[in-house]
Design an enzyme around this catalytic site. Sequence first.
Site, PDB file in Angstrom:
ATOM      1  CB  VAL A   1      -0.976  -0.019   1.209  1.00 19.08           C
ATOM      2  CG1 VAL A   1      -1.983  -1.162   1.028  1.00 19.08           C
ATOM      3  CG2 VAL A   1      -0.258  -0.163   2.545  1.00 19.08           C
TER       4      VAL A   1
ATOM      5  CG  HIS B   1      -3.907  -6.181  -0.512  1.00 17.13           C
ATOM      6  ND1 HIS B   1      -2.876  -6.976  -0.051  1.00 17.13           N
ATOM      7  CD2 HIS B   1      -4.794  -7.015  -1.112  1.00 17.13           C
ATOM      8  CE1 HIS B   1      -3.144  -8.247  -0.365  1.00 17.13           C
ATOM      9  NE2 HIS B   1      -4.298  -8.292  -1.014  1.00 17.13           N
TER      10      HIS B   1
HETATM   11  N1  APR Z   1      13.896  -9.033   0.046  1.00 21.83           N
HETATM   12  C1  APR Z   1      13.021  -9.932  -0.497  1.00 21.83           C
HETATM   13  N2  APR Z   1      12.087 -10.602   0.229  1.00 21.83           N
HETATM   14  C2  APR Z   1      12.053 -10.346   1.558  1.00 21.83           C
HETATM   15  C3  APR Z   1      12.934  -9.439   2.203  1.00 21.83           C
HETATM   16  C4  APR Z   1      13.881  -8.771   1.383  1.00 21.83           C
HETATM   17  N3  APR Z   1      14.758  -7.892   1.901  1.00 21.83           N
HETATM   18  N4  APR Z   1      12.632  -9.423   3.533  1.00 21.83           N
HETATM   19  C5  APR Z   1      11.599 -10.284   3.707  1.00 21.83           C
HETATM   20  N5  APR Z   1      11.268 -10.854   2.531  1.00 21.83           N
HETATM   21  C6  APR Z   1      10.193 -11.808   2.236  1.00 21.83           C
HETATM   22  C7  APR Z   1       9.889 -12.783   3.341  1.00 21.83           C
HETATM   23  O1  APR Z   1      10.738 -13.927   3.247  1.00 21.83           O
HETATM   24  C8  APR Z   1       8.434 -13.140   3.032  1.00 21.83           C
HETATM   25  O2  APR Z   1       8.346 -14.197   2.096  1.00 21.83           O
HETATM   26  O3  APR Z   1       9.013 -11.055   2.051  1.00 21.83           O
HETATM   27  C9  APR Z   1       7.891 -11.857   2.401  1.00 21.83           C
HETATM   28  C10 APR Z   1       6.997 -11.053   3.318  1.00 21.83           C
HETATM   29  O4  APR Z   1       5.838 -11.798   3.561  1.00 21.83           O
HETATM   30  P1  APR Z   1       4.647 -11.102   4.388  1.00 21.83           P
HETATM   31  O5  APR Z   1       5.214 -10.400   5.565  1.00 21.83           O
HETATM   32  O6  APR Z   1       3.596 -12.150   4.577  1.00 21.83           O
HETATM   33  O7  APR Z   1       4.114  -9.962   3.421  1.00 21.83           O
HETATM   34  P2  APR Z   1       3.148 -10.129   2.180  1.00 21.83           P
HETATM   35  O8  APR Z   1       3.333 -11.442   1.516  1.00 21.83           O
HETATM   36  O9  APR Z   1       3.293  -8.898   1.358  1.00 21.83           O
HETATM   37  O10 APR Z   1       1.689 -10.093   2.875  1.00 21.83           O
HETATM   38  C11 APR Z   1       0.589 -10.155   2.001  1.00 21.83           C
HETATM   39  O11 APR Z   1      -0.888  -9.857   3.882  1.00 21.83           O
HETATM   40  O12 APR Z   1      -1.341  -8.803   5.843  1.00 21.83           O
HETATM   41  C12 APR Z   1      -1.647  -8.823   4.508  1.00 21.83           C
HETATM   42  O13 APR Z   1      -2.461  -7.046   3.239  1.00 21.83           O
HETATM   43  C13 APR Z   1      -1.306  -7.520   3.843  1.00 21.83           C
HETATM   44  O14 APR Z   1      -0.495  -7.173   1.604  1.00 21.83           O
HETATM   45  C14 APR Z   1      -0.279  -7.910   2.789  1.00 21.83           C
HETATM   46  C15 APR Z   1      -0.556  -9.392   2.590  1.00 21.83           C
END
Ligand code: APR
Length: 236
Positions: A90, A106
């Site tokens: 977002v 989202h």
């Molecule tokens: N570079 C690449 N990937 C990374 C890094 C980095 N520096 N740091 C963390 N990650 C990866 C993690 O390994 C994980 O797979 O990013 C991912 C983050 O996952 P989440 O925290 O679950 O975030 P996301 O997948 O975007 O969540 C999806 O969930 O809560 C809802 O609406 C919210 O849009 C969000 C959705």
Amino acid sequence: MPNKKIVVLTGAGVSAESGLSTFRDSGGLWDGFDVNEVASIDGWHKKPQKVLDFYNLRRIQAAKALPNLAHLHLKKLEENFEVVIVTQNVDDLHERAGSSNVIHLHGKLSEARSEVDPYEIIEIGINNINIGDISKDGTQLRPAIVWFGEMVPMIEIAAHEVSTSDILIVIGTSLAVYPAAGLIHYAKNEIRKIIIDPSKPELISLSGWEHIPKRATEGVPELVNDLINTILNERT
Ligand code: APR
């Protein structure tokens, strides 16, 4: 010969190195906040001020963040490919990096919407939303964020983009949240599919996916330069 079409599905991991928290990593947002309290319609009805505080804080944090090398290299891809960014994020870091075709599944921190009409949206930049701020239709303004359990208006458009892509790149998402996670199944079997993430989301089976187990600011520039060199060699 039209440019090849690359669709890039991004999650919080692409903005992690810009200083914005992910959700499910240790120390992530959902460690510090109760999802149901701050990212659900039920939480909004129970404690609207708590929800407004949560997004007012994230809006300021996102405004202070800068696009990182991953965002900037995704913009560079546009020189040689048709690029569509489908993001779960977002923040506006893809836009501020210069990407010209960004689909927000989202919602956006920079927008507010009517409590009753998800299409009655206003741009608020980095301003807070406060109790008493009223939409054109007379209802309380709320963050224009898609909360858990709510419809994802852009999902059909995003699915069409993935289904017509020549290359699918997934960056920094745990693929834990639907319908966003289900987008990967719209990709044609035969196309190149690459995921850039230090860890591999469970949803990505071994077959058919290339995994670059690196942080976004390392893996994305490497892949972008590889894709551009390959296409330039093909054209010479
Ligand atoms: N570079 C690449 N990937 C990374 C890094 C980095 N520096 N740091 C963390 N990650 C990866 C993690 O390994 C994980 O797979 O990013 C991912 C983050 O996952 P989440 O925290 O679950 O975030 P996301 O997948 O975007 O969540 C999806 O969930 O809560 C809802 O609406 C919210 O849009 C969000 C959705």
